[in-house]
Scaffold this active site. Structure first.
Site, PDB file in Angstrom:
ATOM      1  N   HIS A  17       0.864  -1.195   0.000  1.00 31.33           N
ATOM      2  CA  HIS A  17       0.000   0.000   0.000  1.00 31.33           C
ATOM      3  C   HIS A  17       0.890   1.232   0.000  1.00 31.33           C
ATOM      4  O   HIS A  17       1.308   1.728   1.054  1.00 31.33           O
ATOM      5  CB  HIS A  17      -0.921  -0.036   1.229  1.00 31.33           C
ATOM      6  CG  HIS A  17      -1.948   1.053   1.243  1.00 31.33           C
ATOM      7  ND1 HIS A  17      -3.118   0.950   1.958  1.00 31.33           N
ATOM      8  CD2 HIS A  17      -2.000   2.275   0.643  1.00 31.33           C
ATOM      9  CE1 HIS A  17      -3.834   2.046   1.811  1.00 31.33           C
ATOM     10  NE2 HIS A  17      -3.169   2.877   1.010  1.00 31.33           N
ATOM     11  N   GLU A 200     -11.318   3.361   5.835  1.00 29.93           N
ATOM     12  CA  GLU A 200     -10.268   4.262   6.344  1.00 29.93           C
ATOM     13  C   GLU A 200     -11.003   5.343   7.152  1.00 29.93           C
ATOM     14  O   GLU A 200     -10.935   5.359   8.367  1.00 29.93           O
ATOM     15  CB  GLU A 200      -9.483   4.870   5.169  1.00 29.93           C
ATOM     16  CG  GLU A 200      -8.383   5.854   5.596  1.00 29.93           C
ATOM     17  CD  GLU A 200      -7.699   6.540   4.411  1.00 29.93           C
ATOM     18  OE1 GLU A 200      -8.233   6.506   3.281  1.00 29.93           O
ATOM     19  OE2 GLU A 200      -6.622   7.146   4.636  1.00 29.93           O
TER      20      GLU A 200
HETATM   21  N1  ADE Z   1      -4.653   8.709  -1.994  1.00 31.98           N
HETATM   22  C1  ADE Z   1      -3.417   8.777  -1.484  1.00 31.98           C
HETATM   23  N2  ADE Z   1      -3.421   8.406  -0.202  1.00 31.98           N
HETATM   24  C2  ADE Z   1      -4.703   8.076   0.112  1.00 31.98           C
HETATM   25  C3  ADE Z   1      -5.345   7.612   1.277  1.00 31.98           C
HETATM   26  N3  ADE Z   1      -4.701   7.379   2.424  1.00 31.98           N
HETATM   27  N4  ADE Z   1      -6.672   7.397   1.226  1.00 31.98           N
HETATM   28  C4  ADE Z   1      -7.352   7.620   0.108  1.00 31.98           C
HETATM   29  N5  ADE Z   1      -6.789   8.059  -1.012  1.00 31.98           N
HETATM   30  C5  ADE Z   1      -5.471   8.283  -1.024  1.00 31.98           C
HETATM   31 ZN    ZN Z   2      -3.744   4.760   0.402  1.00 34.50          ZN
END
Ligand code: ADE
Ligand code: ZN
Length: 336
Positions: A17, A200
């Site tokens: 990631h 997230e």
């Molecule tokens: N693009 C880059 N980092 C990200 C993240 N943590 N969450 C969503 N989109 C992203």
């Molecule tokens: Zn990301």
């Protein structure tokens, strides 16, 4: 360096990631802005670092898209990725799956050919110079509509041999995976791997949608899955790999501080978690520092770190031979 820090330093790492645009260090950003005759996104390196204080995901994304505006040519993308690979090599990364955002470049008039040319050239160089294997996973921007993602996928198909899968990123709240059902149906039909940012900032139900509607094989972040016991049991039973980014979660206020991070609790519930850096230049920690800071805050053992690294090997999109090579390297390291 403490004993556990030395152990982490030599651990052969796999990063699943990592947004390549999120590795853009201010020094290189200013250099590329100047050579392209563009205004610098920040007046100085120090000003950039001072600006990197975020309240949430969106406040970070605003600066992330601003920074990447100076990337125009193949050599810019090459320099960006070469800088990342040099840093990754210092952390003993053995394999990296690079996310990038095609729409963030083509919507500014940058040719996708240039993006691929630059990134692929750096990836070949990293394999030769460091023995780091890597692959590319374009992510669709979820704040845009599905027709834009469809066009981005069409454009990526002109480079089908250069991509391994597709993902979904950018502002999560209000942009559920279901918004992208049709484009991911095409991604599946074309035989590519699928990943998606989910859980997230968005709710646990977005993780369920990513699995059921998009067919995601891995979940990027997924920390909010901890709100849903049935989902935890399902993810554990089907051994879905979660690409967790602890320092990103602290810097974007998904969690208050590292000591509160659910990483260890997730592992204890049977989830296949991995440690990743997300956007290391913006969050001030590459994968090695993410591991060290988690180890210290959450009292991770060597066994925890080895298990998480093995999860990353298992969840990677490389062939069985490369998985075995990396698994053997990990076993050698963990015996010492
Ligand atoms: N693009 C880059 N980092 C990200 C993240 N943590 N969450 C969503 N989109 C992203
Ligand atoms: Zn990301």
């Amino acid at each position: 360096m403490s004993e556990i820090e030395a152990f982490i330093a030599k651990l052969p790492k796999v990063e699943l990631h990592l947004h390549i645009e999120g590795t853009f260090e201010p020094e290189l950003m200013l250099e590329i802005a100047e050579r392209n005759g563009l205004p610098a996104p920040f007046p100085s390196v120090e000003a950039a670092h001072r600006a990197y204080r975020f309240d949430d995901l969106q406040s970070f994304l605003d600066l992330y898209y601003r920074g990447m505006n100076v990337l125009l040519k193949a050599e810019d993308f090459r320099d960006l990725a070469l800088a990342y690979f040099a840093r990754a090599h210092a952390d003993n990364v053995r394999h990296a799956e690079l996310f990038f955002d095609p729409q963030a470049h083509t919507d500014r008039g940058v040719a996708l050919d240039s993006v691929f040319e630059g990134l692929c050239s750096a990836m070949e160089q990293a394999a030769t110079d460091y023995g780091i294997t890597s692959c590319l996973i374009p992510n669709f921007l979820r704040h845009l509509d599905e027709s834009s993602a469809q066009s981005a996928f069409d454009a990526c198909l002109d480079h089908r041999d250069a991509i391994t899968g597709s993902g979904l990123d950018s502002g999560e709240r209000g942009n559920p995976p279901s918004k992208f059902a049709r484009v991911f149906e095409r991604v599946r039909a074309e035989g590519f791997h699928i990943v998606a940012h989910a859980g997230e900032e968005g709710p646990a139900s977005y993780v369920t949608e990513a699995l059921d509607i998009l067919g995601a094989e891995r979940i990027d972040h997924g920390v909010r899955a901890m709100d849903d016991d049935a989902l935890i049991e399902r993810l554990a039973a089907q051994e879905t790999v979660l690409t967790v980014c602890p320092q990103s979660n602290v810097r974007l206020k998904v969690v208050a501080e590292m000591a509160d991070h659910p990483l260890k609790r997730m592992a204890e519930r049977g989830l296949k978690v991995t440690i990743n850096s997300d956007d290391p230049s913006y969050f001030g920690a590459y994968i090695g520092d993410n591991m060290i800071w988690c180890q210290q805050a959450l009292a991770l053992t060597r066994e925890d770190l080895v298990a998480m690294t093995q999860n990353a090997i298992t969840g990677s999109f490389v062939d069985q031979l490369r998985k075995k090579q990396m698994g053997d390297e990990l076993a050698d390291c963990s015996q010492v």
